[in-house]
Design an enzyme around this catalytic site. Structure first.
Site, PDB file in Angstrom:
ATOM      1  N   SER A  41       0.929  -1.372   0.090  1.00  0.00           N
ATOM      2  CA  SER A  41      -0.429   0.220   0.381  1.00  0.00           C
ATOM      3  C   SER A  41       0.914   1.142  -0.299  1.00  0.00           C
ATOM      4  CB  SER A  41      -1.579   0.326   1.023  1.00  0.00           C
ATOM      5  OG  SER A  41      -1.505   1.588   1.202  1.00  0.00           O
ATOM      6  N   LYS A 115     -10.901  -3.082 -11.528  1.00  0.00           N
ATOM      7  CA  LYS A 115     -12.189  -2.234 -13.283  1.00  0.00           C
ATOM      8  C   LYS A 115     -12.192  -0.843 -12.509  1.00  0.00           C
ATOM      9  CE  LYS A 115     -14.918  -1.394 -11.158  1.00  0.00           C
ATOM     10  NZ  LYS A 115     -15.368  -0.330 -10.062  1.00  0.00           N
ATOM     11  N   ARG A 191     -11.614   9.248  -4.267  1.00  0.00           N
ATOM     12  CA  ARG A 191     -13.289   9.370  -5.181  1.00  0.00           C
ATOM     13  C   ARG A 191     -13.989  10.234  -4.598  1.00  0.00           C
ATOM     14  NH1 ARG A 191     -12.850   3.422  -3.483  1.00  0.00           N
ATOM     15  NH2 ARG A 191     -13.540   2.678  -5.065  1.00  0.00           N
TER      16      ARG A 191
END
Ligand SMILES: *[C@@H]1O[C@H](CO)[C@@H](O)[C@H](O)[C@H]1NC(C)=O
Ligand SMILES: *[C@@H]1O[C@H](CO)[C@@H](O)[C@H](O)[C@H]1NC(C)=O
Length: 376
Positions: A41, A115, A191
């Protein structure tokens, strides 16, 4: 299937903890899976957290790799240099993922990457082109599009192919998502302020596109007319699309919104496919009822209107797309099965990006998705 060679997970956000580790647990309960050897990460903290969850659920000790704090022995290159890792599963932010897919392929790893395949068609085309020499040498690169292998959509494809509803004539696909600023998905920094077209519409809408191309014949040769809008400022750039789709032999509509006002939904199917002799309805089941989907298939059972008769069949499905896509990926990377280009094909995943890009950009103009898909 197990042995000294294993896998690594790149990315320690919400999805790996929520879906990847449970899928590995499910698969390991029915057979041998390649051992999870490492987790990467950007931050040491999140890598450590996911490794902790993996230790608890899978009983493995995955070594952690990270960019911050900087360490030459613990960075992504160090992970990719390990010869005991044959494949990586990648779930990183949309904008950084393509470069990391290429780094992994260059390091000789098989790749399963989340995706959407890229933030836009152009980037996706470039990525597929750059990846091609590695794939030609025998490396597997698949896009993890779990809706392609969700049993619900596979079943509907079979029903349609068996002409249960005659010839497909039209469809509607509806997505209604309630999302507020407290949502853990919203609070993933990449996001909250997306640097890519469509925000949640791209991130989530590609799944519905994948479901439609899985079920409907020749869906990828469609043309569309669409309008895109923003209804909740915090979901910028766009949170809603309305589109009309015209395919070779049927037409349909899409209405996708991530700005739904309430947690509850109207009592209607999210996808309906109309055929010449019947219809298929697909509804989501409430979490209290076990989640997943309910499919209803109604077909005319008599040819004479005087003796009208119809049949109704219902099927229920749990969600298991992530398990299925992992199983299929391990079959080709560790199990010796030949890659057939059907599941996880990056080109097909790119169609889903083209569909969303088309709905965002059409503004009432007719667009050819087949052309957008191959030219960007
Ligand atoms: C899909 O398209 C091909 C080529 O245009 C055509 O031959 C075929 O009949 C189509 N299939 C269906 C089910 O419409
Ligand atoms: C789809 O729309 C076109 C108009 O562009 C029409 O000619 C065609 O009949 C429609 N197909 C169906 C199955 O309704």
């Amino acid at each position: 299937m197990s042995g000294s060679t294993g896998i690594a997970i790149l990315g320690a956000g919400l999805f790996p903890g929520m879906a990847y580790l449970p899928a590995l647990v499910t698969l390991s309960s029915v057979g041998a899976i390649p051992p999870l050897k490492a987790i990467y990460s950007r931050s040491e903290k999140s890598a450590k957290e996911l490794a902790g969850v993996a230790a608890g659920s899978l009983g493995v000790t995955a070594e952690i790799y990270f960019d911050q704090p900087e360490s030459a022995e613990r960075n992504l290159d160090a992970l990719l240099a390990r010869t005991d890792i044959a494949a990586v599963i990648i779930a990183l932010p949309i904008t950084v993922q393509p470069a990391i897919i290429l780094r992994a392929l260059k390091a000789g790893k098989h790749v399963l990457s989340e995706k959407p395949v890229a933030a836009n068609v152009k980037t996706g085309l470039d990525l597929i082109k750059e990846a091609a020499p590695f794939v030609a040498k025998g490396l597997v690169w698949r896009v993890a599009e779990n809706f392609e292998v969700e049993p619900v959509y596979v079943k509907v494809r079979e029903l349609i192919a068996a002409k249960k509803i005659g010839e497909v004539q039209s469809f509607k696909a509806s997505v209604k998502v309630y999302l507020d600023q407290t949502s853990e998905w919203y609070n993933t920094p990449w996001r909250t302020k997306p640097e890519y077209q469509g925000g949640f519409l791209l991130d989530g809408g590609v799944h519905t596109s994948a479901a439609l191309r899985t079920m409907l014949p020749n869906f990828t040769s469609s043309q569309i007319i669409s309008f895109a809008s923003l209804n909740k400022e915090y979901l910028a750039p766009k949170d809603t699309i309305h589109a009309i789709v015209k395919s070779d032999s049927y037409n349909g509509t899409l209405d996708f919104t991530w700005a739904w006002p309430t947690r509850s939904h109207p009592n209607s199917d999210e996808t309906v496919i109309m055929g010449s002799t019947g219809f298929v309805g697909i509804a989501r089941r409430k979490v209290e009822e076990g989640g997943g989907w309910r499919v209803t298939v109604n077909s005319l059972a008599s040819s004479s209107p005087q003796e009208y008769k119809e049949t109704e069949d219902t099927y229920e499905f749990k969600s298991s797309g992530v398990v299925e896509e992992f199983r299929s990926f391990f079959d080709v990377t560790f199990g010796g099965r030949k890659e057939d280009g059907l599941v996880g094909n990056p080109k097909n995943a790119l169609f889903d990006v083209a569909l969303i890009q088309g709905t965002l950009n059409s503004e009432g103009q007719l667009l050819d998705l087949g052309e957008l898909w191959v030219k960007g």
